[in-house]
Design an enzyme around this catalytic site. Structure first.
Site, PDB file in Angstrom:
ATOM      1  N   GLY A 239       0.783  -1.236   0.000  1.00 11.11           N
ATOM      2  CA  GLY A 239       0.000   0.000   0.000  1.00 11.11           C
ATOM      3  C   GLY A 239       0.811   1.280   0.000  1.00 11.11           C
ATOM      4  N   GLU A 285       4.360  -6.333   1.853  1.00 14.16           N
ATOM      5  CA  GLU A 285       3.991  -6.786   0.500  1.00 14.16           C
ATOM      6  C   GLU A 285       3.832  -5.612  -0.460  1.00 14.16           C
ATOM      7  OE1 GLU A 285       0.198  -8.506   1.318  1.00 14.16           O
ATOM      8  OE2 GLU A 285       1.026 -10.324   2.164  1.00 14.16           O
ATOM      9  N   PRO A 286       4.870  -4.832  -0.683  1.00 10.18           N
ATOM     10  CA  PRO A 286       4.694  -3.726  -1.626  1.00 10.18           C
ATOM     11  C   PRO A 286       4.552  -4.226  -3.057  1.00 10.18           C
ATOM     12  CG  PRO A 286       6.978  -3.866  -0.913  1.00 10.18           C
ATOM     13  CD  PRO A 286       6.233  -4.942  -0.174  1.00 10.18           C
ATOM     14  N   ARG A 288       3.027  -1.643  -5.933  1.00  7.47           N
ATOM     15  CA  ARG A 288       3.196  -0.357  -6.608  1.00  7.47           C
ATOM     16  C   ARG A 288       4.544   0.314  -6.307  1.00  7.47           C
ATOM     17  NH1 ARG A 288      -1.207   2.724  -7.704  1.00  7.47           N
ATOM     18  NH2 ARG A 288      -2.407   1.420  -6.288  1.00  7.47           N
ATOM     19  N   CYS A 354     -13.901   2.001 -27.751  1.00  4.44           N
ATOM     20  CA  CYS A 354     -15.287   2.456 -27.912  1.00  4.44           C
ATOM     21  C   CYS A 354     -15.993   2.549 -26.565  1.00  4.44           C
ATOM     22  CB  CYS A 354     -16.023   1.508 -28.844  1.00  4.44           C
ATOM     23  SG  CYS A 354     -15.244   1.472 -30.445  1.00  4.44           S
ATOM     24  N   GLU A 355     -15.474   3.360 -25.699  1.00  6.29           N
ATOM     25  CA  GLU A 355     -16.072   3.608 -24.380  1.00  6.29           C
ATOM     26  C   GLU A 355     -15.779   5.070 -24.049  1.00  6.29           C
ATOM     27  OE1 GLU A 355     -17.602   1.403 -22.323  1.00  6.29           O
ATOM     28  OE2 GLU A 355     -17.174  -0.359 -23.563  1.00  6.29           O
TER      29      GLU A 355
HETATM   30  C1  LIG Z   1      -3.020  -8.590  -0.164  1.00  5.90           C
HETATM   31  C2  LIG Z   1      -2.311  -7.512  -0.906  1.00  5.90           C
HETATM   32  N1  LIG Z   1      -1.016  -7.273  -0.607  1.00  5.90           N
HETATM   33  C3  LIG Z   1      -0.313  -6.324  -1.270  1.00  5.90           C
HETATM   34  C4  LIG Z   1      -0.900  -5.548  -2.252  1.00  5.90           C
HETATM   35  C5  LIG Z   1      -0.057  -4.520  -2.965  1.00  5.90           C
HETATM   36  O1  LIG Z   1      -0.529  -3.236  -2.806  1.00  5.90           O
HETATM   37  P1  LIG Z   1       0.349  -2.023  -3.346  1.00  5.90           P
HETATM   38  O2  LIG Z   1       0.600  -2.268  -4.776  1.00  5.90           O
HETATM   39  O3  LIG Z   1      -0.499  -0.834  -3.121  1.00  5.90           O
HETATM   40  O4  LIG Z   1       1.610  -1.990  -2.543  1.00  5.90           O
HETATM   41  C6  LIG Z   1      -2.251  -5.754  -2.575  1.00  5.90           C
HETATM   42  C7  LIG Z   1      -2.915  -4.926  -3.592  1.00  5.90           C
HETATM   43  O5  LIG Z   1      -4.061  -4.993  -3.901  1.00  5.90           O
HETATM   44  C8  LIG Z   1      -2.970  -6.767  -1.890  1.00  5.90           C
HETATM   45  O6  LIG Z   1      -4.260  -7.022  -2.176  1.00  5.90           O
END
Ligand SMILES: Cc1ncc(COP(=O)(O)O)c(C=O)c1O
Length: 422
Positions: A239, A285-286, A288, A354-355
């Site tokens: 996140g 768990e990054p 993005r 086409c949207e």
């Molecule tokens: C369970 C879980 N972990 C990690 C992420 C990664 O999130 P971000 O890309 O915002 O770091 C997500 C994104 O949806 C997720 O669902």
């Protein structure tokens, strides 16, 4: 580090002029910077210092096999949400003990595979799912390592589609339900409670929600340990947000700075402080934050028109290549590959699909462009190609990796035959 820069009037990724890529490989195309990817990973890794940790890259952000192999080589683990992502993680060389499995709707066949492979933890997203995991493990006569995904009811104040940690969101279980499961799992011969997990949303730009998350998770972990569980880890999810607006300014020689808005060296020590008394391993768990600012989408201007008062620039990429603006009204910087001595105009930048929802920008001030000019849509390394589709029978674009002066095709452009035969 900043992988994009203008040298005089030409936009470069590392040492490669992006206009050369457009000429050689055609558009639309995705290009990713090797150095930026590695530097993003290292920034997070360094922030942990000596504290035992695993950075489980969220594959959903970008699952290009070459990028996965690079992250695996750097030491990353994986956060997967399907049997397909589990397969990708293993193929890229990530060891099972570095893989965690999330997702509210896991299929039995994928749970079975995860148990047999011996991954680090299967996240339990509901009481019913716990029962299914336990039944499958008992049928296999194996012990499933489970982790409770907590929904701590924390609002990240972002777009509702990317908030996942409020009561009412479909993800995880409440802390009360977690306490009940902590007791139940204690007497389960087929499940081991090895972890606690949470992921409260995406594009988080403040430290506060993370602080309250870390403290909730640490106190739950203490309860689990006091109940007699041999808890191995706390996983605080991903996140980490980016300033998409700050990606690059169209000034000659503009450098921009690193466009992560949350500095890992500020956030991670707070995580460590909160959990260190429990003595458990820390995971994040990054997605993005590891890949977004390493990627650009290059697109060519097809037509210009005016409807009413609105200037419209029609480009050859659209929601099939990058759906974030259509899906969440997400902002992406859009800059020319060549700066000219030209006035700016205010225009909508739209795709050919086409949207009416197929757009990259509305009322954006942009350098005057003409047919055949190319634009770079910035910060598109995450949730770009991975959310691409073949809608309108459009082949998916080519993906390139730029490293210094070298360019490697890391996924070929789909052909129409590929589409027809799929
Ligand atoms: C369970 C879980 N972990 C990690 C992420 C990664 O999130 P971000 O890309 O915002 O770091 C997500 C994104 O949806 C997720 O669902």
């Amino acid at each position: 580090m900043q992988c994009l820069h203008y040298d005089k009037t030409t936009l470069y990724m590392e040492n490669v002029a992006l206009s050369e890529l457009a000429n050689e490989f055609g558009t639309p195309l995705y290009a990713y910077s090797f150095k930026q990817l590695i530097s993003n990973y290292k920034r997070f890794d360094d922030a942990f210092g000596d504290y035992p940790h695993t950075i489980c890259y969220a594959l959903k952000a970008n699952s290009n096999p070459t990028i996965l192999r690079m992250l695996a080589k750097s030491g990353a683990g994986a956060d997967v949400v399907s049997g397909g992502e589990l397969f990708f993680a293993l193929e890229s060389g990530i060891k099972p003990e570095k893989i965690v499995f999330a997702g509210v709707g896991k299929r039995d066949i994928d749970i079975e595979a995860a148990i047999k492979i011996g991954i680090r933890g299967i996240n339990v997203e509901s009481e019913m799912e716990y029962e299914v995991i336990s039944d499958i493990a008992s049928r296999l006569n194996r012990v499933a390592p489970v982790s409770l995904r907590i929904n701590p009811d924390i609002d990240i104040h972002g777009h509702p589609y990317i908030a996942t940690g409020r009561h009412g969101d479909k993800f995880g279980i409440t802390t009360d339900a977690a306490l009940t499961l902590i007791d139940r799992i204690k007497s389960d011969d087929y499940c081991d409670l090895v972890g606690l997990h949470a992921h409260i949303g995406s594009q988080i730009k403040e430290i506060k929600p993370y602080e309250s998350l870390a403290s909730t998770m640490a106190s739950l972990a203490k309860k689990a340990i006091d109940t007699g569980h041999r808890l191995e880890y706390i996983d605080l999810g991903g996140g980490f947000g980016l300033d998409y607006e700050r990606a690059l300014t169209v000034d000659i020689n503009a450098k921009g700075d690193d466009d992560l808005s949350l500095d890992p060296s500020e956030v991670i020590p707070k995580f460590i402080d909160a959990v260190k008394d429990t003595g458990v391993h820390l995971m994040i768990e990054p997605g993005r934050a590891l890949v977004a600012n390493a990627g650009v989408l290059i697109t060519e201007v097809l037509y210009l028109k005016k409807t009413g008062e609105t200037n419209i620039i029609i480009v050859d990429a659209g929601m099939t290549e990058l759906i974030r603006p259509s899906l969440y009204s997400a902002y992406h910087g859009i800059v020319p590959l060549e700066i000219r001595d030209a006035d700016t105009m205010v225009a909508d930048v739209v795709g050919p699909i086409c949207e009416s929802g197929d757009f990259f920008a509305r009322e954006r001030e942009i350098q005057h462009v003409g047919r055949g000019d190319c634009l770079a849509v910035l910060t598109t390394g995450a949730y770009g190609y991975s959310l691409a589709s073949n809608y309108n029978a459009r082949p998916k674009s080519i993906e390139l990796l730029v490293r210094g002066q070298r360019v490697k095709v890391i996924r070929e452009r789909q052909s129409l035959e590929d589409l027809w035969n799929e």
